[in-house]
Design a protein around this motif. Sequence first.
Motif, PDB file in Angstrom:
ATOM      1  N   LEU A 148      34.332   5.272  66.484  1.00 53.69           N
ATOM      2  CA  LEU A 148      35.226   5.315  65.322  1.00 53.69           C
ATOM      3  C   LEU A 148      36.594   5.912  65.608  1.00 53.69           C
ATOM      4  O   LEU A 148      37.539   5.690  64.842  1.00 53.69           O
ATOM      5  CB  LEU A 148      34.566   6.100  64.181  1.00 53.69           C
ATOM      6  N   GLU A 149      36.735   6.661  66.680  1.00 52.31           N
ATOM      7  CA  GLU A 149      37.994   7.373  66.936  1.00 52.31           C
ATOM      8  C   GLU A 149      39.231   6.465  66.932  1.00 52.31           C
ATOM      9  O   GLU A 149      40.237   6.805  66.296  1.00 52.31           O
ATOM     10  CB  GLU A 149      37.904   8.181  68.230  1.00 52.31           C
ATOM     11  N   PRO A 150      39.202   5.306  67.586  1.00 53.01           N
ATOM     12  CA  PRO A 150      40.402   4.440  67.519  1.00 53.01           C
ATOM     13  C   PRO A 150      40.733   3.987  66.095  1.00 53.01           C
ATOM     14  O   PRO A 150      41.895   3.801  65.753  1.00 53.01           O
ATOM     15  CB  PRO A 150      40.029   3.228  68.379  1.00 53.01           C
ATOM     16  N   PHE A 151      39.728   3.832  65.264  1.00 50.65           N
ATOM     17  CA  PHE A 151      39.932   3.400  63.881  1.00 50.65           C
ATOM     18  C   PHE A 151      40.467   4.544  63.026  1.00 50.65           C
ATOM     19  O   PHE A 151      41.242   4.321  62.104  1.00 50.65           O
ATOM     20  CB  PHE A 151      38.616   2.859  63.306  1.00 50.65           C
ATOM     21  N   ARG A 152      40.068   5.757  63.336  1.00 52.86           N
ATOM     22  CA  ARG A 152      40.575   6.924  62.609  1.00 52.86           C
ATOM     23  C   ARG A 152      42.065   7.097  62.854  1.00 52.86           C
ATOM     24  O   ARG A 152      42.838   7.313  61.923  1.00 52.86           O
ATOM     25  CB  ARG A 152      39.838   8.186  63.051  1.00 52.86           C
ATOM     26  N   HIS A 153      42.482   7.005  64.089  1.00 53.03           N
ATOM     27  CA  HIS A 153      43.900   7.178  64.418  1.00 53.03           C
ATOM     28  C   HIS A 153      44.756   6.093  63.783  1.00 53.03           C
ATOM     29  O   HIS A 153      45.889   6.356  63.388  1.00 53.03           O
ATOM     30  CB  HIS A 153      44.109   7.187  65.937  1.00 53.03           C
ATOM     31  N   ALA A 154      44.219   4.907  63.670  1.00 59.70           N
ATOM     32  CA  ALA A 154      44.973   3.809  63.070  1.00 59.70           C
ATOM     33  C   ALA A 154      45.217   4.044  61.589  1.00 59.70           C
ATOM     34  O   ALA A 154      46.111   3.452  61.004  1.00 59.70           O
ATOM     35  CB  ALA A 154      44.230   2.490  63.275  1.00 59.70           C
ATOM     36  N   GLY A 155      44.454   4.951  60.964  1.00 55.96           N
ATOM     37  CA  GLY A 155      44.618   5.235  59.546  1.00 55.96           C
ATOM     38  C   GLY A 155      45.537   6.391  59.245  1.00 55.96           C
ATOM     39  O   GLY A 155      45.782   6.704  58.082  1.00 55.96           O
ATOM     40  N   ASP A 156      46.077   7.060  60.274  1.00 55.54           N
ATOM     41  CA  ASP A 156      46.974   8.191  60.031  1.00 55.54           C
ATOM     42  C   ASP A 156      48.166   7.751  59.192  1.00 55.54           C
ATOM     43  O   ASP A 156      48.840   6.782  59.500  1.00 55.54           O
ATOM     44  CB  ASP A 156      47.476   8.789  61.355  1.00 55.54           C
ATOM     45  N   GLY A 157      48.395   8.439  58.087  1.00 58.46           N
ATOM     46  CA  GLY A 157      49.529   8.144  57.220  1.00 58.46           C
ATOM     47  C   GLY A 157      49.276   7.035  56.214  1.00 58.46           C
ATOM     48  O   GLY A 157      50.160   6.679  55.448  1.00 58.46           O
TER      49      GLY A 157
END
Length: 163
Positions: free
Chosen positions: A144-153
């Motif tokens: 999930l980590e790559p998907f979490r970063h893509a949601g920043d902001g």
Amino acid sequence: MSTRGVVYVHSSPSAVCPHVEWAISGTLGTRVDLKWTAQPAAPGQLRAECTWSAPAGTGAKLAAGLKAWPMLRFEVTEEPSTGVDGERFCYVPGLGLWRGRTSANGDIVVGEDQLRTLVATCRAGEQLAHKLDELLASSWDEALEPFRHAGDGAPVTWLHRVG
């Protein structure tokens, strides 16, 4: 007893987005209209998140409703409340649903009985390390980590259960 939490839908095909909103709406008892944005970690997929406020145990109900669509990637958190541990649910296609208790600061809590069982059943250090990784959701976090970063902001929807 009321608590709050967050639903993170990390990736969903556009055709499934209305079903996600219906599942969350049905659990919370109020209409949900999420703000969907592109998910850069999975081109062609969308992402959304919302905070919620409802009785303790709602996080489990939200996760149960969302896992009906095995193509989703999602997380549901529920903050601790009086006499009730917090929880985190993670779903990743191919890994399935992971559920764990969380402390006030969001750390995963591994219980004494869980540790005793591991020590009693694991005969090798590598086996013990693998089982601890499962308890700590290491594979789910890695996926999930790559998907979490893509949601920043990204925009967040605020929801409250009616009644």
